[in-house]
Design a protein around this motif. Structure first.
Motif, short mmCIF file in Angstrom:
data_model
loop_
_atom_site.label_atom_id
_atom_site.label_comp_id
_atom_site.label_asym_id
_atom_site.label_seq_id
_atom_site.Cartn_x
_atom_site.Cartn_y
_atom_site.Cartn_z
N ALA A 1 0.81 -1.22 0.00
CA ALA A 1 0.00 0.00 0.00
C ALA A 1 0.84 1.27 0.00
CB ALA A 1 -0.94 0.01 1.20
N VAL A 2 2.18 1.13 0.03
CA VAL A 2 3.08 2.28 0.08
C VAL A 2 4.18 2.10 -0.95
CG1 VAL A 2 4.58 3.72 1.51
CG2 VAL A 2 2.63 2.55 2.55
N LYS A 3 4.42 3.14 -1.75
CA LYS A 3 5.44 3.07 -2.79
C LYS A 3 6.37 4.27 -2.67
CE LYS A 3 6.01 3.20 -7.82
NZ LYS A 3 5.28 3.34 -9.12
N VAL A 4 7.67 4.01 -2.62
CA VAL A 4 8.66 5.09 -2.59
C VAL A 4 8.79 5.67 -4.00
CG1 VAL A 4 11.07 5.71 -2.18
CG2 VAL A 4 9.94 4.03 -0.71
N ILE A 5 8.58 6.98 -4.14
CA ILE A 5 8.67 7.60 -5.47
C ILE A 5 9.87 8.54 -5.60
CG2 ILE A 5 6.21 7.39 -5.96
CD1 ILE A 5 5.85 10.30 -5.15
N ASP A 6 10.48 8.92 -4.46
CA ASP A 6 11.66 9.79 -4.53
C ASP A 6 12.37 9.77 -3.18
OD1 ASP A 6 13.47 11.59 -5.66
OD2 ASP A 6 12.36 13.34 -4.91
N HIS A 7 13.68 9.99 -3.19
CA HIS A 7 14.39 10.13 -1.92
C HIS A 7 15.73 10.84 -2.15
CE1 HIS A 7 17.59 7.02 -2.41
NE2 HIS A 7 16.71 6.45 -3.20
N THR A 8 16.17 11.55 -1.11
CA THR A 8 17.49 12.18 -1.09
C THR A 8 18.19 11.70 0.17
OG1 THR A 8 16.73 14.13 0.17
CG2 THR A 8 16.52 14.22 -2.24
N GLU A 9 19.29 12.33 0.53
CA GLU A 9 20.03 11.90 1.71
C GLU A 9 19.19 12.03 2.98
OE1 GLU A 9 23.62 14.17 1.81
OE2 GLU A 9 24.70 12.80 0.47
N ARG A 10 18.31 13.06 3.04
CA ARG A 10 17.56 13.29 4.28
C ARG A 10 16.05 13.37 4.07
NH1 ARG A 10 20.74 17.29 8.50
NH2 ARG A 10 22.77 16.21 8.42
N THR A 11 15.58 13.01 2.89
CA THR A 11 14.13 13.02 2.66
C THR A 11 13.70 11.76 1.92
OG1 THR A 11 14.21 14.13 0.51
CG2 THR A 11 14.12 15.54 2.48
N ILE A 12 12.45 11.41 2.11
CA ILE A 12 11.85 10.33 1.35
C ILE A 12 10.40 10.70 1.05
CG2 ILE A 12 11.19 9.04 3.43
CD1 ILE A 12 11.66 6.48 1.74
N THR A 13 9.96 10.44 -0.19
CA THR A 13 8.59 10.75 -0.61
C THR A 13 7.92 9.46 -1.04
OG1 THR A 13 9.31 12.94 -1.38
CG2 THR A 13 7.16 12.15 -2.13
N VAL A 14 6.72 9.21 -0.51
CA VAL A 14 6.01 7.98 -0.82
C VAL A 14 4.59 8.28 -1.28
CG1 VAL A 14 7.36 6.66 0.87
CG2 VAL A 14 5.16 7.64 1.55
N GLU A 15 4.02 7.36 -2.06
CA GLU A 15 2.59 7.34 -2.37
C GLU A 15 1.94 6.30 -1.48
OE1 GLU A 15 2.19 6.39 -6.45
OE2 GLU A 15 2.46 8.44 -7.16
N ALA A 16 0.85 6.67 -0.81
CA ALA A 16 0.23 5.73 0.12
C ALA A 16 -1.27 5.66 -0.11
CB ALA A 16 0.50 6.16 1.56
N ASN A 17 -1.79 4.46 -0.20
CA ASN A 17 -3.23 4.23 -0.27
C ASN A 17 -3.76 4.17 1.16
OD1 ASN A 17 -5.85 3.30 -0.49
ND2 ASN A 17 -5.39 1.88 -2.15
N ARG A 18 -4.34 5.25 1.63
CA ARG A 18 -4.73 5.32 3.04
C ARG A 18 -6.03 4.58 3.32
NH1 ARG A 18 -4.81 10.55 5.97
NH2 ARG A 18 -5.52 11.61 4.10
N ASN A 19 -6.62 3.99 2.28
CA ASN A 19 -7.73 3.05 2.53
C ASN A 19 -7.21 1.73 3.08
OD1 ASN A 19 -9.59 4.87 1.59
ND2 ASN A 19 -9.72 4.00 -0.46
N ARG A 20 -5.92 1.47 2.83
CA ARG A 20 -5.34 0.18 3.20
C ARG A 20 -4.32 0.28 4.32
NH1 ARG A 20 -3.46 -2.28 -2.43
NH2 ARG A 20 -3.10 -4.11 -1.12
N ILE A 21 -3.83 1.49 4.60
CA ILE A 21 -2.87 1.68 5.68
C ILE A 21 -3.04 3.07 6.27
CG2 ILE A 21 -1.08 2.47 4.08
CD1 ILE A 21 0.99 1.16 5.95
N GLY A 22 -3.00 3.17 7.58
CA GLY A 22 -3.19 4.45 8.26
C GLY A 22 -1.92 5.29 8.23
N THR A 23 -2.10 6.60 8.37
CA THR A 23 -0.97 7.53 8.35
C THR A 23 0.03 7.22 9.45
OG1 THR A 23 -2.43 9.25 7.47
CG2 THR A 23 -0.32 9.96 8.37
N MET A 24 -0.45 6.93 10.64
CA MET A 24 0.45 6.66 11.77
C MET A 24 1.26 5.39 11.53
SD MET A 24 0.01 9.29 13.47
CE MET A 24 1.17 8.83 14.77
N GLN A 25 0.67 4.40 10.86
CA GLN A 25 1.41 3.18 10.52
C GLN A 25 2.54 3.49 9.55
OE1 GLN A 25 -2.44 1.02 9.51
NE2 GLN A 25 -1.16 -0.69 10.17
N ILE A 26 2.24 4.35 8.58
CA ILE A 26 3.27 4.74 7.61
C ILE A 26 4.42 5.45 8.31
CG2 ILE A 26 3.75 6.13 5.56
CD1 ILE A 26 0.73 5.86 4.89
#
Length: 325
Positions: free
Chosen positions: A272-297
């Motif tokens: 339910a979560v896919k990494v779409i970009d990252h740098t040394e200190r950041t990471i950006t993901v796409e998340a289907n929040r119907n299948r996983i909660g924000t706090m879990q991510i």
């Protein structure tokens, strides 16, 4: 307030023949093609609701509005507006109804705006005292007096729309039908129209049914949205539920206080979560929040280091509607 049961509308078009006198032969022909404009639609709108009615071009939005207003007669099904049939009791219904079609004006083209209002007041039997009070109120809200003496044909599109809204409310209807009221307007004109509609709904308790292609209209104005496609009602609920049902991903960008290991990012996998970009200190993901909660991510991403900041971006409503269509 508004009840629709099994509403159906079809249009018959004569089949055009080939050859000489084709038009004349088509006139007397009994062959037709049938287009199903609206098919078995049912819904109920309660007093004080602000409902968006959306769909692609040719979906059946305007046809529905015209049947609710008594302009078109349904092929089958029932319509009740304030408990009355708009086709059999049209005069009683229109006294409680205001209608604005964005591409057509109910004002007289060559007359000043104020003269059109005088004519409409006579038609709806609005006495002079009520007419004066309502016009003063709406003129202040919509800035009508800046073009009070201007012929309608000389108004800008935004001015004409403001004038049409004032005209639709002159007889103080309980219900307002709006068909593309912000089409072709600039940003400032749209803002003025939306402010007026919010006021009508929140402060005056008017029931409003709005068709539009502008998704900002829906998000800013409507508590409920109905989606029609190919003449059929495909969704009826809140904007929030529509987003959730479609399941478009939420974009989450996480910043860390220290560098994260690329190996952790490479190993990360979740359905339910896919990494779409990252740098040394950041990471950006796409998340289907119907299948996983924000706090879990955040709990999973927090295992890679101490979080410094979190940014969340919901899917654009245009994308939601495009996926529905």
């Amino acid at each position: 307030m508004i009840e629709v049961q099994g509403l159906h509308k079809e249009f018959k078009t004569p089949v055009v023949k080939d050859g000489s006198f084709a038009g004349l032969r088509a006139l007397f022909s009994r062959e037709y093609t049938v287009k199903q404009a609206v098919q078995n639609i049912s819904f109920r709108i309660e007093p004080g609701e602000f409902v968006g009615y959306i769909g692609p071009n040719g979906a059946g939005k305007s046809t529905t509005i015209k049947m609710l207003a008594g302009i078109l007669h349904p092929s089958s099904g029932n319509v009740r507006v304030n408990g009355m049939d708009p086709h059999q009791q049209r005069r009683q219904v229109v006294r409680r109804l205001g209608v604005v079609f964005g591409q057509r004006s109910q004002l007289w083209w060559d007359l000043p705006v104020k003269d059109s209002y005088d004519i409409l007041a006579k038609m709806y039997r609005v006495d002079d005292k009520d007419k004066h009070e309502r016009l003063e109120e709406f003129a202040a809200i919509l800035d009508l007096k800046e073009f009070w003496d201007t012929p309608v044909r000389k108004l800008s599109l935004g001015q004409r729309m403001r004038a049409d809204l004032g005209a639709a409310m002159l007889h103080n209807p309980d219900i307002l039908f709006l068909d593309e009221p912000t089409i072709g307007l600039d940003v400032n004109a749209k803002r003025n129209i939306r402010s007026f509609l919010k006021l009508l709904n929140k402060d005056f308790g008017k029931t409003i049914l709005l068709t539009t292609h502008d998704m900002d209209d829906i998000e800013q104005l409507c508590s409920r949205v109905m989606v029609i496609n190919h003449g059929q009602l495909t969704y009826d609920g809140t904007v929030k539920s529509l987003r959730e049902n479609i399941g478009l991903p939420t974009i989450i960008k996480v910043s860390y206080l220290e560098n994260i290991k690329s190996s952790n990012v490479a190993k990360f996998h979740h359905e339910a979560v896919k990494v779409i970009d990252h740098t040394e200190r950041t990471i950006t993901v796409e998340a289907n929040r119907n299948r996983i909660g924000t706090m879990q991510i955040l709990a999973q991403l927090g295992e890679w280091g101490e979080l410094a900041d979190v940014e969340m971006q919901e899917p654009d409503f245009e994308d939601v509607i495009h996926k529905v269509y």
